[in-house]
Design an enzyme around this catalytic site. Structure first.
Site, PDB file in Angstrom:
ATOM      1  N   CYS A  69     -33.327 -54.246  -9.008  1.00 26.85           N
ATOM      2  CA  CYS A  69     -33.299 -55.339  -8.022  1.00 26.85           C
ATOM      3  C   CYS A  69     -33.924 -56.597  -8.620  1.00 26.85           C
ATOM      4  O   CYS A  69     -35.091 -56.598  -9.003  1.00 26.85           O
ATOM      5  CB  CYS A  69     -34.014 -54.852  -6.764  1.00 26.85           C
ATOM      6  SG  CYS A  69     -34.797 -56.077  -5.757  1.00 26.85           S
ATOM      7  N   CYS A  72     -36.998 -58.248  -6.986  1.00 26.22           N
ATOM      8  CA  CYS A  72     -38.191 -57.400  -7.097  1.00 26.22           C
ATOM      9  C   CYS A  72     -39.003 -57.790  -8.330  1.00 26.22           C
ATOM     10  O   CYS A  72     -40.232 -57.776  -8.309  1.00 26.22           O
ATOM     11  CB  CYS A  72     -37.792 -55.922  -7.188  1.00 26.22           C
ATOM     12  SG  CYS A  72     -36.913 -55.329  -5.722  1.00 26.22           S
TER      13      CYS A  72
END
Lengths: 172, 466, 71
Positions: A69, A72
């Site tokens: 991600c 993230c």
């Protein structure tokens, strides 16, 4: 042509109705729900066993993330900073990794080290109960174990709001 | 917010630039050799980057992704050869907000079919410019060997989320060659549903093109001036109607992308495209064949002892519609299957089917990707390989351009890629492309001529992403 | 009437789609660059240019979607 114009008008209307509410607001205590599955024990990235209950009495920033991600990655340096700045006042950042293969989480942590607790939930036991809608998703839990704020994604233009929420809970 | 949307509503797309927006996950770390591109970007009009002081550039460059590639396209039998270098630069503002800039140059040399039929006699054609002529031997394909062009195309596309449920893109496009200019705008708006497992996209584009052919615009259906004749200059100018013309192309697209499961992704879309204006190819002609019984039955029809050729003429509007379905599936062993099918139909009477299959064979840091593509089209209503002495004065529209005829094409390709540490990738792709046309085989002497020769081309692409 | 039928069909289709798909934390494979519908826009652009100049059909191809679905 007319149909297209009509649907675009509809789109604009729907859009203006679905704008997100202002951030940095804490859920009032009487409406806040207890963090779910706080007794579930998970392995930490450093090989220990821990549950969210182990952090009771502290303000906990629970962050669901995965190695694949993009946003993230951006959130980790900020979470490190929060942990360092507010640990003494009772903040614990607990990042819950949702990779199916825990090795991917370890590779990620090699590149971007975390100065906070990382739990490995490779069976995805917790996210459903928390209602995770995007990656990353974070939940701010007060000293009594209630969810007082949540946000989806990591938006650099909102970090001040996030930090204000943390500060507010720490002095509660 | 509404302002953004109005821009999108007004702005509309060339679907090719839509394709530049695959929502690729951005890999963060790569730095080497980007600095050398600063100059190039500056010249590409990227003042944003060039204006920054040196210290800031190092970190600014980390926000950019580059893809530089060159395609070499070569047809067999010394026909068209093209080289097309492209550089694409993407500035990532966050994981979903990005600006893509793309510059493509291409140079084309070689000979391309004029539309005339081969003949049992040598043929002489006036060059499209009206200056000089070229000879084609008996039995050979009439190819116009003056074909040479270079093109520069630039596009910019901005894509960003509006909120969690909506995203949009807006872009512009500009391309220029010595006889053609195209200017376009495009936009799209997407709505996410079902936890982002479903995406509905509405897109549009508008492009305004102008054509300024060498030697001016020929009058459709008029006779090509006979090279070397006493009235050549007079005849040539009588076959012209001014120097330039234009056309517009308006496209709309509506599509649904659906995540099927963890390994499978599908997309369906419908698009409609309306072209309006000068759609004829000013360099194409049509042979007039003698259909009166006698020695010359099936030979070139002659007027005053000279072969007659007429300029092609197409309708001035075209409405195309297409349905597209794509599926991408990753196997347990990480190999990826990518399959797509497109059906197109238009009001020129053309139907086409396109099947495309790619298999990405993952070999650690390397991969091999074989590709097969099959394309089949039916002829336009006004397509005729030739016209005849008794018919040519009755036609309203005609083209002998093989690209509007019955045709099948096949592409067989293989791509190899190597992903290096830090996320950069080197790749090369070799593909063979074959075109097979078919149609009526003519009559009389014409039957002995090859009216539908195959064309085979080799395409080589080498690229580097960093 | 016809319009209502089309709208009903669309809604049925889209609610059918609701059963398909993955949870936000299951998008690891879909997030890979090679799993994007157009994984190499530059190659796609070069191909489109060749086919555009050699065939009577162009465009109609896809756009984004799928992906990481982050945020």
């Amino acid at each position: 042509m007319k149909v297209i114009r009509a649907s675009l008008t509809a789109a604009v209307l729907t859009l203006s109705l679905s704008l997100p509410a202002a951030a940095a607001e804490l859920t009032p205590v009487d409406q806040a729900k207890a963090a779910p599955m706080s007794g579930t024990v998970l392995a930490t990235a450093s090989g220990q066993k821990k549950a969210l209950d182990d952090f009771k009495g502290k303000v906990v920033l629970v962050d669901f993330w995965a190695s694949w991600c993009g946003p993230c990655r951006q959130s980790f340096p900020w979470m490190n900073q929060m942990q360092t700045t507010y640990q003494a006042q009772g903040l614990e950042v607990v990042a819950i990794n949702l990779d199916e293969e825990p090795e991917l989480a370890q590779d990620f942590l090699q590149q971007i080290p975390a100065d906070f607790t990382v739990l490995l939930d490779n069976k995805a036991l917790l996210p459903e109960a928390f209602g995770v809608m995007g990656m990353p998703s974070s939940y701010l839990i007060d000293r009594q174990g209630r969810i007082r704020a949540e946000h989806i994604g990591f938006h650099t233009n909102k970090v001040n709001d996030y930090e204000d929420s943390i500060k507010a809970l720490l002095v509660e | 917010m509404a302002v953004d949307l109005e821009v999108v509503v007004v702005a509309v797309t060339k679907m090719t630039s839509q394709t530049e927006q695959a929502v690729a996950e951005h890999q963060l770390t790569h730095e080497t050799s980007k600095a050398s591109l600063t100059m190039l970007l500056a010249s590409a009009g990227c003042a944003l980057l060039a204006g920054l002081p040196n210290q800031a550039q190092a970190s600014e460059l980390d926000n950019w992704d580059f893809d530089a590639a060159t395609l070499i396209y070569a047809e067999s039998d010394s026909r068209v050869t093209a080289a097309e270098p492209v550089i694409s630069a993407t500035r990532n503002f966050d994981s979903e907000t990005k600006l893509n800039l793309k510059l493509a140059l291409d140079t084309l040399t070689g000979a391309s079919p004029s539309g005339a039929t081969p003949s049992d006699q040598a043929q002489t054609f006036a060059r499209p410019s009206g200056r000089g002529d070229y000879d084609i031997k008996a039995g050979e394909q009439p190819l116009d060997d003056t074909f040479r062009d270079s093109r520069a195309a630039f596009s910019a596309t901005w894509s960003a989320p509006i909120n969690r449920d909506w995203a949009y893109s807006a872009g512009g496009y500009l391309s220029s060659e010595h006889d053609y200019r195209s200017l376009g705008v495009n936009g799209s708006i997407s709505r996410y549903l079902n936890e982002k497992n479903t995406t509905i996209t509405l897109g549009g584009s508008f492009s305004s093109d102008s054509i300024d052919p060498e030697g001016g615009l020929p009058i459709g259906l008029s006779a090509m001036a006979v090279p070397g004749s006493a009235n050549f200059d007079q005849d040539f100018s009588n076959s012209r109607q001014g120097s330039s013309d234009d056309k517009t192309i308006t496209d709309f697209l509506v599509g649904v992308t659906q995540v099927i499961n963890r390994r499978t992704l599908m997309q369906f879309n419908y698009s409609i495209s309306a072209s309006d204006g000068y759609l004829t190819d000013p360099y194409k002609i049509v042979s007039v064949i003698d259909d009166s019984s006698g020695d010359n039955y099936g030979g070139n029809y002659q007027v005053n002892g000279q072969n007659l050729y007429i300029y092609e003429k197409r309708p001035d509007t075209r409405l195309k519609q297409a349905l597209y379905w794509q599926t991408k599936y990753q196997r347990e062993n990480s190999d990826i299957i990518d399959f797509s099918y497109r059906f197109m139909f238009d009001d020129w009477g053309i139907n086409s089917h396109t099947l495309d299959l790619k298999y990405r064979w993952q070999l650690g840091d390397h991969y091999l990707e074989p590709q097969l593509r099959w394309y089949s089209q039916s002829a336009a209503d006004f397509y005729q390989r030739y016209t005849t002495a008794s018919d040519y004065q009755n036609v309203d529209e005609i083209s002998a351009d093989y690209r509007l005829g019955d045709m099948d094409t096949y592409t067989v390709g293989l791509r190899y890629g190597y992903r290096m540490a830090g996320g950069s990738e080197l790749y090369a792709r070799l593909a063979l492309y074959q075109q097979q046309s078919s149609g009526s085989s003519g009559f009389g002497k014409l039957k002995e001529q090859a009216l539908y020769p195959d064309t085979t081309a080799t395409m080589l692409t080498v690229g580097y992403k960093f | 009437m016809k319009r209502i039928a089309v709208a009903a069909a669309l809604i049925a289709l889209l609610s059918g789609c609701a059963d398909l798909g993955v949870k936000p934390w299951q998008r690891d494979i879909l997030a890979q660059p090679e799993m994007q519908l157009i994984s190499d826009p530059v190659e796609a652009g070069l191909d489109d240019h060749i086919y555009f100049s050699k065939e009577a059909t162009s465009g109609g191809r896809g756009f984004g979607g799928g992906g990481c679905g982050c945020n």
